[in-house]
Design a protein around this motif. Structure first.
Motif, short mmCIF file in Angstrom:
data_model
loop_
_atom_site.label_atom_id
_atom_site.label_comp_id
_atom_site.label_asym_id
_atom_site.label_seq_id
_atom_site.Cartn_x
_atom_site.Cartn_y
_atom_site.Cartn_z
N GLU A 1 52.44 47.54 12.83
CA GLU A 1 52.77 46.35 13.33
C GLU A 1 51.85 46.15 14.60
N SER A 2 51.47 45.05 14.73
CA SER A 2 50.56 44.61 15.79
C SER A 2 51.53 44.46 17.30
N VAL A 3 50.48 44.88 18.51
CA VAL A 3 51.24 45.16 19.54
C VAL A 3 50.64 43.98 20.38
N ALA A 4 49.44 44.12 20.37
CA ALA A 4 48.56 43.04 21.28
C ALA A 4 47.16 42.88 20.92
N ASP B 1 39.44 37.10 27.78
CA ASP B 1 40.04 35.78 28.32
C ASP B 1 41.40 35.65 27.59
N TYR B 2 41.33 35.93 26.42
CA TYR B 2 42.61 35.57 25.43
C TYR B 2 43.35 36.73 25.07
N THR B 3 44.55 36.60 25.31
CA THR B 3 45.38 37.81 24.92
C THR B 3 46.55 37.35 24.15
N VAL B 4 47.16 38.10 23.15
CA VAL B 4 48.44 37.72 22.44
C VAL B 4 49.16 38.97 22.27
N TYR B 5 50.54 38.71 22.41
CA TYR B 5 51.43 39.88 22.34
C TYR B 5 52.46 39.62 21.40
N ALA B 6 53.18 40.56 20.90
CA ALA B 6 54.34 40.60 19.87
C ALA B 6 55.43 40.38 20.78
N ASP B 7 56.37 39.66 20.41
CA ASP B 7 57.50 39.21 21.06
C ASP B 7 58.20 40.30 21.57
N SER B 8 58.38 41.43 20.99
CA SER B 8 58.97 42.54 21.41
C SER B 8 58.39 43.39 22.57
N VAL B 9 57.27 43.07 23.09
CA VAL B 9 56.58 43.73 24.06
C VAL B 9 56.35 42.74 25.19
N LYS B 10 56.25 41.36 24.88
CA LYS B 10 55.98 40.38 25.88
C LYS B 10 56.66 40.71 27.05
N GLY B 11 55.85 40.69 28.27
CA GLY B 11 56.48 40.67 29.42
C GLY B 11 56.60 42.11 29.97
N ARG B 12 56.49 43.08 29.03
CA ARG B 12 56.44 44.56 29.50
C ARG B 12 55.13 45.34 29.41
N PHE B 13 54.58 44.71 28.38
CA PHE B 13 53.00 45.46 28.01
C PHE B 13 51.81 44.47 28.45
N THR B 14 50.69 44.85 28.89
CA THR B 14 49.68 44.17 29.20
C THR B 14 48.60 45.02 28.41
N ILE B 15 47.89 44.24 28.01
CA ILE B 15 46.59 44.81 27.26
C ILE B 15 45.29 44.31 28.22
N SER B 16 44.36 44.92 28.22
CA SER B 16 43.09 44.62 29.23
C SER B 16 42.07 45.54 28.61
N ARG B 17 40.68 45.11 29.34
CA ARG B 17 39.56 45.76 28.76
C ARG B 17 38.62 45.85 29.87
N ASP B 18 37.78 46.84 30.12
CA ASP B 18 36.59 47.00 31.06
C ASP B 18 35.52 47.08 30.05
N ASN B 19 34.63 46.03 29.92
CA ASN B 19 33.37 46.29 29.22
C ASN B 19 32.41 46.89 29.88
N ALA B 20 32.35 47.13 31.19
CA ALA B 20 31.53 48.08 32.05
C ALA B 20 31.53 49.55 31.27
N LYS B 21 33.14 49.81 31.08
CA LYS B 21 33.45 51.28 31.12
C LYS B 21 33.62 51.51 29.35
N ASN B 22 33.50 50.36 28.52
CA ASN B 22 33.74 50.42 27.13
C ASN B 22 34.76 51.07 26.95
N THR B 23 35.93 50.54 27.55
CA THR B 23 37.36 50.99 27.38
C THR B 23 38.40 49.94 27.38
N ALA B 24 39.39 50.07 26.48
CA ALA B 24 40.65 48.86 26.26
C ALA B 24 41.58 49.79 26.83
N TYR B 25 42.61 49.14 27.47
CA TYR B 25 43.96 49.86 27.80
C TYR B 25 45.14 48.95 27.24
#
Length: 126
Positions: free
Chosen positions: A46-49, A56-80
């Motif tokens: 299942e999709s989480v985020a 600039d744009y993020t979408v979350y599953a209802d089950s994790v909204k408010g608890r999980f945060t997706i982010s990325r650092d393009n300078a480090k080639n890493t997503a979190y």
């Protein structure tokens, strides 16, 4: 396709936090839409985020909204994926995935993503 290497899973008590990382060495990471999925035993993946290439744009599953945060650092080639207030029902193997370009304003399907990490186990105990 792009190589993805995940890290950060583990065993945590309910209410605790974990941060997953997804590194993409080489390539044009900044042009990829990134997403996190999870799969619990006996259940479908299942999709989480999802996060746009710019962050600039993020979408979350209802089950994790408010608890999980997706982010990325393009300078480090890493997503979190920062996971707070974890619950036992969050227990699953978590996968990061990438697709070149794309625009997602709702949760994507796994079939939309051609590149996958190896998965990292997250276990939450009560």
């Amino acid at each position: 396709q792009v190589l993805l290497v995940e890290s950060g899973g583990g065993l945590v008590q309910a209410g605790g936090s974990l941060r997953l990382s997804c590194a993409a060495p080489g390539g044009t990471f900044s042009r990829y839409t990134m997403a996190w999925f999870r799969q619990a035993p006996g259940k479908e993946r299942e999709s989480v985020a999802v996060i746009s290439w710019s962050g600039d744009y993020t979408v979350y599953a209802d089950s994790v909204k408010g608890r999980f945060t997706i982010s990325r650092d393009n300078a480090k080639n890493t997503a979190y994926l920062q996971m707070n207030s974890l619950k036992p029902e969050d227990t699953a193997v978590y996968y990061c995935a990438a697709t070149f370009g794309g625009s997602y304003y709702s949760l994507p399907a796994p079939a939309d993503f051609p590149s996958w990490g190896q998965g990292t186990q997250v276990t939450v105990f009560s």
